[in-house]
Design a protein around this motif. Structure first.
Motif, PDB file in Angstrom:
ATOM      1  N   GLY A 144       1.024  -1.257   0.031  1.00 29.87           N
ATOM      2  CA  GLY A 144      -0.132  -0.170   0.053  1.00 29.87           C
ATOM      3  C   GLY A 144       0.783   1.088  -0.046  1.00 29.87           C
ATOM      4  N   TYR A 145       0.435   2.192   0.826  1.00 28.36           N
ATOM      5  CA  TYR A 145       0.907   3.548   0.958  1.00 28.36           C
ATOM      6  C   TYR A 145       2.393   3.639   2.026  1.00 28.36           C
ATOM      7  N   LEU A 146       2.415   2.450   2.945  1.00 29.75           N
ATOM      8  CA  LEU A 146       3.239   2.488   3.902  1.00 29.75           C
ATOM      9  C   LEU A 146       4.855   2.947   3.538  1.00 29.75           C
ATOM     10  N   PRO A 147       5.502   2.498   2.365  1.00 25.24           N
ATOM     11  CA  PRO A 147       6.780   2.863   2.047  1.00 25.24           C
ATOM     12  C   PRO A 147       6.747   4.339   2.057  1.00 25.24           C
ATOM     13  N   PHE A 148       5.791   5.264   1.806  1.00 26.02           N
ATOM     14  CA  PHE A 148       5.678   6.615   1.634  1.00 26.02           C
ATOM     15  C   PHE A 148       5.213   7.260   2.731  1.00 26.02           C
ATOM     16  N   PHE A 149       4.858   6.578   3.924  1.00 24.62           N
ATOM     17  CA  PHE A 149       4.173   7.059   5.010  1.00 24.62           C
ATOM     18  C   PHE A 149       5.028   7.671   5.887  1.00 24.62           C
ATOM     19  N   ASN A 150       5.014   9.080   6.131  1.00 25.17           N
ATOM     20  CA  ASN A 150       5.767   9.889   7.187  1.00 25.17           C
ATOM     21  C   ASN A 150       5.556   9.514   8.748  1.00 25.17           C
ATOM     22  N   LYS A 151       6.139   8.665   9.109  1.00 21.32           N
ATOM     23  CA  LYS A 151       6.247   8.375  10.592  1.00 21.32           C
ATOM     24  C   LYS A 151       6.385   9.516  11.504  1.00 21.32           C
ATOM     25  N   ARG A 152       7.256  10.464  10.956  1.00 23.93           N
ATOM     26  CA  ARG A 152       7.752  11.350  11.933  1.00 23.93           C
ATOM     27  C   ARG A 152       6.573  12.575  12.241  1.00 23.93           C
ATOM     28  N   LEU A 153       5.699  12.960  11.069  1.00 25.47           N
ATOM     29  CA  LEU A 153       4.690  13.917  10.984  1.00 25.47           C
ATOM     30  C   LEU A 153       3.711  13.493  10.094  1.00 25.47           C
ATOM     31  N   PRO A 154       3.050  12.284  10.589  1.00 26.91           N
ATOM     32  CA  PRO A 154       1.889  11.753   9.439  1.00 26.91           C
ATOM     33  C   PRO A 154       0.433  12.914   9.633  1.00 26.91           C
ATOM     34  N   HIS A 155       0.573  13.421  10.602  1.00 26.97           N
ATOM     35  CA  HIS A 155      -0.930  14.346  10.519  1.00 26.97           C
ATOM     36  C   HIS A 155      -0.588  15.456   9.550  1.00 26.97           C
TER      37      HIS A 155
END
Length: 493
Positions: free
Chosen positions: A40-51
């Protein structure tokens, strides 16, 4: 990895998969960003500032956005109308299943991650009895003020710069434990310090687990999505086990000294309730559930309040005119011969407005705990299938430029009316809204106010230049923690 570099490949992959599965745009029928099959989109997911990332994506895909985490379709709600409707929709008050929760507690228990009749009964019981024990009331104010005095002593005793966040965490855990366990511990107690350290480790890594780990996400997807998931799960499990072991030991101590007619704490009250329902095979009251409720109170109450207070101090350091206004108000209303109290709150308008602005500007929980659709429902005219995971983007509400005008400016005055009184705003929702409103809001509000006013009454804080604050966005875990910083504390009197 930039998404735009792979967009043609992603679109082709998604189109082929959607055609094969007969999906329109995503599994939910919502528009959303392209995805890679399986991950899915997880490789591009910004875990630092996802909001912030979700807010930017919503500007392209709309307030009801479909997005895949692994092979699971999710909905992200952004903007006031969508978030409000989502929070008030009783079909969306479920919780998804998480493997790490069942790993710790054998099954999903507590309040935060449960749903249905168990959640309703446990939430009502916990809220009622914590209130009766003093949560958010004047009877608990003395306990918080005593802890504030100890905190002030610790800061004054320091011979160098101070890491306030660690000190605050000790204070908030101790205050919560006074409700749950019936007594405060010494601030130097090793068991207390170990709980604080374990909580911090868990809550910084739990986001990595949460987005990669549900019972419906295949094991091979977890490995493909992120190698850090395994490390994060190990950290969460190991550190959580210390807390989960600490709580049952305390429960056993309370059982050995329990006087049913004179309960000393929430644990005693709960043990009485277990006895009361001992012959009911369908009861939701058990020692395992008690441990999980205590864990929920620790994890949710400590992290959000510590983040809020740490950010509050940082904001007044970075905005000296705000600090000066607070000093002036405290000196005029409270003076210097006693600690501020809840009776002063209605007259400390600027101070209260500052705390509200901290909650808006650096929302401790910018993305809600994931919700789940209990059945097919309609939201903003869109059909949301049962079992769909729904995230509420509270950050998008608090940072709506069309509404707030200058949301990226820290300005307490926005919460003050022209007549000088505190302004309430329905779009100010740091603790959520609806039936999933945070149970601990009264306690969090009260303790943060009393600690903050006591600290500002006694100290002028300055940043330690040896630990520069590169940005103030913070560190995202389960909540948005304040950035790392240390201060020098100068006594005001």
């Amino acid at each position: 990895m930039e998404l735009r570099e792979y967009k043609p490949v992603l679109l082709l992959a998604q189109n082929k998969l959607n055609k094969f599965l007969n999906f329109p745009d995503t599994a939910t029928g919502r528009l959303g960003p392209p995805r890679i099959p399986i991950v899915g989109y997880l490789p591009f997911f910004n875990k630092r500032l996802p909001h912030k990332q979700m807010t930017r994506l919503s500007q392209t895909y709309g307030p009801v956005m479909g997005i895949y985490f692994g092979n699971l379709p999710n909905i992200v709600l952004s903007g006031w109308e969508a978030v409000k409707e989502g929070m008030l929709n009783d079909d969306l008050i479920g919780r998804p299943s998480y493997g790490f929760a069942t790993l710790l507690h054998k099954e999903q228990k507590g309040i935060i991650l449960t749903e249905g009749d168990l959640w309703k009964e446990q939430r009502q019981f916990t809220r009622h009895h914590l209130k009766s024990l003093g949560m958010g009331k004047a009877s608990h104010e003395v306990v918080i003020q005593e802890e504030a005095e100890e905190l002030i002593k610790d800061i004054k005793a320091s011979q160098s710069s101070v890491d306030l966040t660690k000190l605050f965490a000790v204070s908030f855990v101790n205050i919560l434990w006074s409700l749950m366990g019936g007594k405060k511990l010494s601030r130097k107690d090793p068991s207390l310090l170990n709980v604080v350290e374990s909580l911090d480790n868990v809550l910084r890594d739990a986001d990595n687990v949460a987005y990669n780990d549900t019972e419906r996400l295949h094991d091979y997807c977890q490995i493909l999505v992120s190698t850090s998931h395994i490390s994060a799960l190990a950290t969460v499990t190991t550190q959580s086990c210390y807390i989960v072991d600490f709580i049952p030991k305390t429960v056993e101590e309370h059982k050995a000294t329990l006087d049913p007619d004179n309960p000393r704490s929430f644990i005693d009250v709960y043990l009485n309730e277990i006895t009361k329902h001992s012959n009911n095979p369908d009861t939701t009251f058990s020692e395992a559930q008690l441990v999980s409720v205590c864990w929920d109170m620790f994890s949710a109450g400590t992290d959000t309040s510590t983040s809020a207070l740490s950010n509050a101090v940082l904001m007044v350091i970075l905005h000296p005119h705000v600090a000066q206004a607070i000093y002036k108000e405290l000196d005029q209303v409270v003076g210097r011969n006693r600690l501020p109290s809840m009776e002063d709150k209605h007259r400390l308008v600027y101070t209260e407005a500052t705390l509200n602005e901290v909650y808006r500007f650096r929302q401790p929980a910018p993305l809600s705990v994931p919700h789940k659709a209990l059945k097919d429902t309609i939201l903003q005219g869109h059909r949301i299938p049962a079992e769909t995971v729904v995230l509420m983007n509270i950050y998008s509400v608090h940072m709506d430029q069309d509404y707030w005008g200058d949301p990226h400016v820290f300005r307490p005055e926005r919460f003050i009316k022209s007549d000088g009184s505190l302004r309430k705003d329905e779009r100010f929702i740091p603790f959520g809204k609806g039936k999933r409103l945070c149970v601990g809001e009264p306690q969090a509000r009260m303790s943060t106010f009393l600690f903050f006013t006591a600290l500002m009454q006694h100290f002028i804080f300055k940043l330690d230049p040896a630990i520069p604050v590169v940005d103030t966005e913070g560190r995202f875990g389960v909540t948005l923690a304040a950035p790392d910083y240390k201060v020098f504390a100068e006594a005001r009197f």
